[in-house]
Design an enzyme around this catalytic site. Structure first.
Site, PDB file in Angstrom:
ATOM      1  N   GLY A  11     -86.112 105.281 -12.347  1.00 21.57           N
ATOM      2  CA  GLY A  11     -86.236 106.676 -12.151  1.00 21.57           C
ATOM      3  C   GLY A  11     -85.206 107.608 -12.757  1.00 21.57           C
ATOM      4  O   GLY A  11     -84.585 108.474 -12.386  1.00 21.57           O
ATOM      5  N   ARG A  36     -92.172 106.575 -14.277  1.00 21.41           N
ATOM      6  CA  ARG A  36     -93.636 106.509 -14.471  1.00 21.41           C
ATOM      7  C   ARG A  36     -93.826 107.633 -15.708  1.00 21.41           C
ATOM      8  O   ARG A  36     -94.804 107.228 -16.441  1.00 21.41           O
ATOM      9  CB  ARG A  36     -94.242 106.952 -13.180  1.00 21.41           C
ATOM     10  N   TYR A 155     -88.328 108.257   5.718  1.00 22.17           N
ATOM     11  CA  TYR A 155     -87.347 108.490   4.635  1.00 22.17           C
ATOM     12  C   TYR A 155     -86.032 107.658   5.131  1.00 22.17           C
ATOM     13  O   TYR A 155     -85.494 106.751   4.669  1.00 22.17           O
ATOM     14  CB  TYR A 155     -87.212 109.550   4.144  1.00 22.17           C
TER      15      TYR A 155
HETATM   16  N1  LIG Z   1     -81.505 114.713  -4.085  1.00 22.42           N
HETATM   17  C1  LIG Z   1     -80.916 114.415  -2.786  1.00 22.42           C
HETATM   18  O1  LIG Z   1     -80.516 114.998  -2.044  1.00 22.42           O
HETATM   19  C2  LIG Z   1     -80.736 112.979  -2.393  1.00 22.42           C
HETATM   20  C3  LIG Z   1     -79.777 112.618  -1.576  1.00 22.42           C
HETATM   21  C4  LIG Z   1     -79.656 110.942  -1.360  1.00 22.42           C
HETATM   22  C5  LIG Z   1     -80.425 110.021  -1.935  1.00 22.42           C
HETATM   23  N2  LIG Z   1     -81.261 110.384  -2.858  1.00 22.42           N
HETATM   24  C6  LIG Z   1     -81.933 109.435  -3.606  1.00 22.42           C
HETATM   25  O2  LIG Z   1     -81.331 109.613  -5.057  1.00 22.42           O
HETATM   26  C7  LIG Z   1     -82.390 108.902  -5.736  1.00 22.42           C
HETATM   27  C8  LIG Z   1     -82.812 109.564  -6.966  1.00 22.42           C
HETATM   28  O3  LIG Z   1     -83.209 110.976  -6.534  1.00 22.42           O
HETATM   29  P1  LIG Z   1     -83.205 112.230  -6.933  1.00 22.42           P
HETATM   30  O4  LIG Z   1     -82.625 113.154  -6.107  1.00 22.42           O
HETATM   31  O5  LIG Z   1     -82.658 112.400  -8.479  1.00 22.42           O
HETATM   32  O6  LIG Z   1     -84.858 112.853  -7.303  1.00 22.42           O
HETATM   33  P2  LIG Z   1     -85.790 113.105  -8.567  1.00 22.42           P
HETATM   34  O7  LIG Z   1     -85.090 114.265  -9.345  1.00 22.42           O
HETATM   35  O8  LIG Z   1     -87.183 113.569  -7.911  1.00 22.42           O
HETATM   36  O9  LIG Z   1     -85.795 111.648  -9.150  1.00 22.42           O
HETATM   37  C9  LIG Z   1     -86.480 110.889  -8.700  1.00 22.42           C
HETATM   38  C10 LIG Z   1     -86.822 109.654  -9.860  1.00 22.42           C
HETATM   39  O10 LIG Z   1     -87.520 108.610  -9.233  1.00 22.42           O
HETATM   40  C11 LIG Z   1     -88.631 108.293 -10.008  1.00 22.42           C
HETATM   41  N3  LIG Z   1     -89.820 107.617  -9.184  1.00 22.42           N
HETATM   42  C12 LIG Z   1     -90.429 107.972  -8.228  1.00 22.42           C
HETATM   43  N4  LIG Z   1     -91.257 107.325  -7.798  1.00 22.42           N
HETATM   44  C13 LIG Z   1     -91.360 106.316  -8.915  1.00 22.42           C
HETATM   45  C14 LIG Z   1     -92.143 105.064  -8.925  1.00 22.42           C
HETATM   46  N5  LIG Z   1     -93.156 104.806  -8.034  1.00 22.42           N
HETATM   47  N6  LIG Z   1     -91.718 104.355 -10.090  1.00 22.42           N
HETATM   48  C15 LIG Z   1     -90.809 104.514 -10.838  1.00 22.42           C
HETATM   49  N7  LIG Z   1     -89.907 105.674 -10.679  1.00 22.42           N
HETATM   50  C16 LIG Z   1     -90.353 106.426  -9.717  1.00 22.42           C
HETATM   51  C17 LIG Z   1     -88.871 109.674 -10.719  1.00 22.42           C
HETATM   52  O11 LIG Z   1     -89.775 109.463 -11.911  1.00 22.42           O
HETATM   53  P3  LIG Z   1     -91.059 109.440 -12.048  1.00 22.42           P
HETATM   54  O12 LIG Z   1     -91.870 110.544 -11.253  1.00 22.42           O
HETATM   55  O13 LIG Z   1     -91.342 109.835 -13.619  1.00 22.42           O
HETATM   56  O14 LIG Z   1     -91.702 107.940 -12.012  1.00 22.42           O
HETATM   57  C18 LIG Z   1     -87.904 110.413 -11.096  1.00 22.42           C
HETATM   58  O15 LIG Z   1     -87.259 109.792 -12.251  1.00 22.42           O
HETATM   59  C19 LIG Z   1     -83.625 108.627  -4.748  1.00 22.42           C
HETATM   60  O16 LIG Z   1     -83.768 107.241  -4.570  1.00 22.42           O
HETATM   61  C20 LIG Z   1     -83.357 109.497  -3.566  1.00 22.42           C
HETATM   62  O17 LIG Z   1     -83.989 108.668  -2.463  1.00 22.42           O
HETATM   63  C21 LIG Z   1     -81.394 111.917  -3.219  1.00 22.42           C
END
Ligand SMILES: NC(=O)c1ccc[n+]([C@@H]2O[C@H](COP(=O)([O-])OP(=O)(O)OC[C@H]3O[C@@H](n4cnc5c(N)ncnc54)[C@H](OP(=O)(O)O)[C@@H]3O)[C@@H](O)[C@H]2O)c1
Length: 263
Positions: A11, A36, A155
């Site tokens: 990701g 992806r 989630y």
């Molecule tokens: N933002 C929040 O408030 C928050 C809080 C707590 C935890 N988190 C966790 O933090 C992590 C990162 O999230 P983020 O906030 O940085 O969100 P984000 O900006 O939407 O990034 C998510 C990343 O995951 C990748 N991804 C999604 N589905 C995938 C798949 N099937 N295969 C490979 N890559 C995949 C996306 O890349 P592609 O679409 O290019 O594949 C993207 O690079 C996640 O695990 C999320 O649950 C987020």
């Protein structure tokens, strides 16, 4: 300390994964960046090579696809095979509907990514760490893995699952030097809510009136886990924005503290 270490990040095309790539690059690590959207990874790789003079290998990877994961890991060039640190970051949410209104197709995507994908990637990479007697797995969980909030159902369940796996994996690895850490962020500004609601205006409005964490804040914690001496395993780090008072409570300027913020 991290110079020339090989860090594999899932990701990395957005948000925290991209920020982790930048933070590890600044310390001279060699990076395998996956997601992806290969176009974004290619652009990020170019920037990191230019600014940090490091090796970067961008690879298209859908972590829902176990066959693809094994193909990607098995076909890594010899000079990239000895992965030192795996950052299991890729993840997403779909919607905040109550379960009785939810979409089973969306549930499959969230479970297959956040839970099964993390398992598949770990299963593919861990044996070589064990064989070499070196390695560190850093899982990105969430405060949603420690609590329950309105509309969080599937989630929250996947992030509770990540926490269970983090704990059990440390036990599975007893007697090895492999470390397992988890970083649990609170609300972080990224593409996460845009993906969750498929509505940019709603996602932007969500962040109004308070200061969320930035992806770089999470990356700092991930690097903190990684730079400890070998005898120190940071088990868990949980971060909130100062304006977030509990997993389901944020205080927006001029408003009373509000529970159930993700609805
Ligand atoms: N933002 C929040 O408030 C928050 C809080 C707590 C935890 N988190 C966790 O933090 C992590 C990162 O999230 P983020 O906030 O940085 O969100 P984000 O900006 O939407 O990034 C998510 C990343 O995951 C990748 N991804 C999604 N589905 C995938 C798949 N099937 N295969 C490979 N890559 C995949 C996306 O890349 P592609 O679409 O290019 O594949 C993207 O690079 C996640 O695990 C999320 O649950 C987020």
């Amino acid at each position: 300390m991290l110079k020339n270490k090989i860090v594999f990040i899932t990701g990395a095309s957005s948000g925290m994964g991209k920020a982790c790539a930048e933070a590890f690059a600044a310390l001279g690590a060699r990076l395998i960046i996956t997601a992806r959207r290969l176009d974004r990874l290619t652009e990020l790789a170019e920037n990191l090579r230019t600014h940090h003079a490091i090796d970067v290998l961008p690879l298209a990877l859908d972590i829902q696809d176990n066959i693809m994961i094994n193909q990607v890991v098995d076909s890594l060039p010899a000079s990239w095979k000895t992965i030192d640190i795996l950052v299991n970051n890729a993840g997403l949410a779909h919607d905040t509907k109550p379960l009785q209104e939810g979409s089973p197709t969306d549930w499959d995507t969230v479970i297959d990514t956040n839970f099964k994908g993390l398992l598949y990637v770990t299963r593919a990479i861990l044996p070589s760490m064990i064989a070499r007697g070196a390695g560190h797995i850093i899982n990105i969980g969430s405060t949603a893995g420690r609590a329950y909030y309105a509309g969080g159902n599937v989630y929250c369940a996947t992030k509770h699952a990540v926490k269970a796996i983090t704990h059990c994996l440390r036990i599975d690895l007893a007697g090895t030097p492999i470390r397992v850490s988890e970083v649990d962020p609170g609300i972080t500004r990224s593409e996460f809510n845009e993906v969750r609601w498929q509505d940019k205006a709603r996602a932007d409005a969500f962040y109004e009136g308070f200061t969320p964490l930035a992806p770089e804040d999470i990356a700092r914690s991930v690097v903190f886990c990684a730079i400890q001496p070998a005898h120190v395993n940071i088990a868990e780090i949980m971060l909130f924005p100062t304006d977030q008072n509990a997993p389901s409570m944020v205080t927006r300027k001029g408003e009373m503290p509000e529970a159930g913020v993700l609805r």
